[in-house]
Design an enzyme around this catalytic site. Structure first.
Site, PDB file in Angstrom:
ATOM      1  N   LYS A  50      46.801  96.005  47.180  1.00 30.14           N
ATOM      2  CA  LYS A  50      46.290  97.109  47.999  1.00 30.14           C
ATOM      3  C   LYS A  50      47.435  97.761  48.769  1.00 30.14           C
ATOM      4  O   LYS A  50      47.559  98.985  48.811  1.00 30.14           O
ATOM      5  CB  LYS A  50      45.209  96.588  48.960  1.00 30.14           C
ATOM      6  CG  LYS A  50      43.903  96.271  48.241  1.00 30.14           C
ATOM      7  CD  LYS A  50      42.950  95.419  49.046  1.00 30.14           C
ATOM      8  CE  LYS A  50      41.763  94.994  48.169  1.00 30.14           C
ATOM      9  NZ  LYS A  50      40.891  94.003  48.784  1.00 30.14           N
ATOM     10  N   GLN A  92      40.395  91.131  54.697  1.00 30.93           N
ATOM     11  CA  GLN A  92      40.093  90.440  53.435  1.00 30.93           C
ATOM     12  C   GLN A  92      39.157  89.257  53.702  1.00 30.93           C
ATOM     13  O   GLN A  92      39.482  88.357  54.466  1.00 30.93           O
ATOM     14  CB  GLN A  92      41.406  89.960  52.789  1.00 30.93           C
ATOM     15  CG  GLN A  92      41.236  89.394  51.403  1.00 30.93           C
ATOM     16  CD  GLN A  92      40.812  90.429  50.362  1.00 30.93           C
ATOM     17  OE1 GLN A  92      41.282  91.556  50.350  1.00 30.93           O
ATOM     18  NE2 GLN A  92      39.878  90.051  49.495  1.00 30.93           N
ATOM     19  N   ASP A 150      35.993  99.380  53.800  1.00 34.22           N
ATOM     20  CA  ASP A 150      35.183  98.586  52.873  1.00 34.22           C
ATOM     21  C   ASP A 150      33.690  98.776  53.162  1.00 34.22           C
ATOM     22  O   ASP A 150      32.847  98.226  52.460  1.00 34.22           O
ATOM     23  CB  ASP A 150      35.533  97.093  53.003  1.00 34.22           C
ATOM     24  CG  ASP A 150      36.089  96.526  51.700  1.00 34.22           C
ATOM     25  OD1 ASP A 150      36.005  97.232  50.681  1.00 34.22           O
ATOM     26  OD2 ASP A 150      36.597  95.397  51.722  1.00 34.22           O
TER      27      ASP A 150
END
Ligand code: NAP
Length: 294
Positions: free
Chosen positions: A54, A98, A121
């Site tokens: 990423k 994450q 996200d």
């Protein structure tokens, strides 16, 4: 007849080019430099690879990229402090925490500390609620990628019977909402569902996000159906090597499906680019400039 292979890799490459072009344009017109921060706690090897990719992609697109890596035993308070500091940092527009977190860090507390405007996200209750209300600004990356592939390869899905197997916050729930918003008739299945093969056989669009290698069999697939395989499973390939397979038994399903995503090269190829797209969208909104054409 062979099914149409849904080429996520090719689509993602086009999307990436559009994100890059819009990033350059907004930089030239408004001096905007999108900033993506990743927060990783612990040393899970798969998570380390995801986060590294990423950050690398963000840099390649001309974004500012910040990578914060905390030890496995980092206390919850420290993680929350970092997430809040990133929320206050004007040069950061997207924050990706994450998951999963180590046991001492409550994921709900992390999401509550995350600024919804930077939640690329789309995991915070605010963004999940906006999606439910039909007012989403940031949509979870993998479901957003799936919808783009369906639009490109299937077109109008009004009235189609869609089955989503899996009900995670990251994929299953937002995917079902997006399919519903696109006027599909949506069924959600999970580990307690009775007669999953029977339900699957009715689906015009079969979406599997289970996390079990080759779980969906060919005789579960309705002839001509579109099969979207979200699974990413590392399995033994013999010779001490590993390979990545999906949740769908591709060879079997491909004999029956009308269109199918391969693994790798299908849905997985879309996720990182959709994350960059979300970061650019978040950056433009936070800077008060018109939304990018991506
Ligand atoms: P998750 O949080 O573990 O959720 C798995 C879901 O599958 C749960 O809802 C679970 O039901 C359901 N399930 C488990 N066993 C089942 C069974 N036997 N029959 C029916 N449903 C069953 O996983 P996730 O984060 O959604 O990810 C799912 C898969 O997609 C994984 O392979 C992951 O690596 C992959 N993934 C890929 C991407 C990408 O970029 N392509 C992104 C995200 C995830 P319960 O709720 O009842 O437990």
């Amino acid at each position: 007849m062979s099914p149409r292979i849904i080429d996520g890799k090719a689509f993602a490459s086009g999307l990436r080019a559009r994100v890059e072009a819009e990033t350059k344009r907004l930089n030239a017109s408004h001096g905007l430099v999108p900033g993506l921060a990743t927060v990783l706690v612990g040393n899970d090897p798969a998570s380390e690879v995801y986060v590294r990719n990423k950050n690398k992609t963000a840099e390649a697109l001309g974004f500012k990229s910040v990578s914060l890596h905390l030890p496995e035993n980092a206390p919850e308070g420290e993680v929350l402090k970092i997430v809040r500091q990133l929320g206050d940092d004007k040069s950061v527009h997207g924050i990706l925490v994450q998951m999963p977190m180590p046991g001492q860090v409550r994921e709900a507390a992390v999401l509550d500390a995350l600024d919804p405007a930077k939640d690329v996200d789309a995991l915070t209750p605010t963004n999940a609620g906006l999606l439910l209300s039909g007012r989403a600004h940031l949509v979870s990356c993998t479901p957003a990628g799936v919808m783009m592939l369906l639009k490109e390869y299937v077109g109008d899905i009004t009235g189609a019977d869609a089955l989503v197997i899996g009900r995670s916050l990251l994929f299953g729930k937002p995917a079902a909402q997006l399919l519903l918003a696109a006027n599909a008739t949506v069924t959600m299945a999970h580990s307690r569902t009775r007669d999953l093969p029977g339900l699957a056989r009715r689906a015009d669009i079969l979406v599997a996000a289970i996390g079990k290698p080759n779980y969906v069999k060919g005789d579960w697939v309705k002839p001509g159906a579109t099969v979207i395989d979200v699974g990413i499973n590392r399995v033994d390939a013999g010779n001490g090597k590993h390979k990545i397979v999906g949740d769908v038994d591709f060879d079997e399903a491909a004999k029956v499906a009308g269109a199918i995503t391969p693994v790798p090269g299908g849905v997985g190829a879309m996720t990182i680019v959709c994350l960059m797209r979300n970061t650019l969208i978040a950056a433009a909104a936070l800077a008060g400039v018109p939304p990018p054409a991506v």
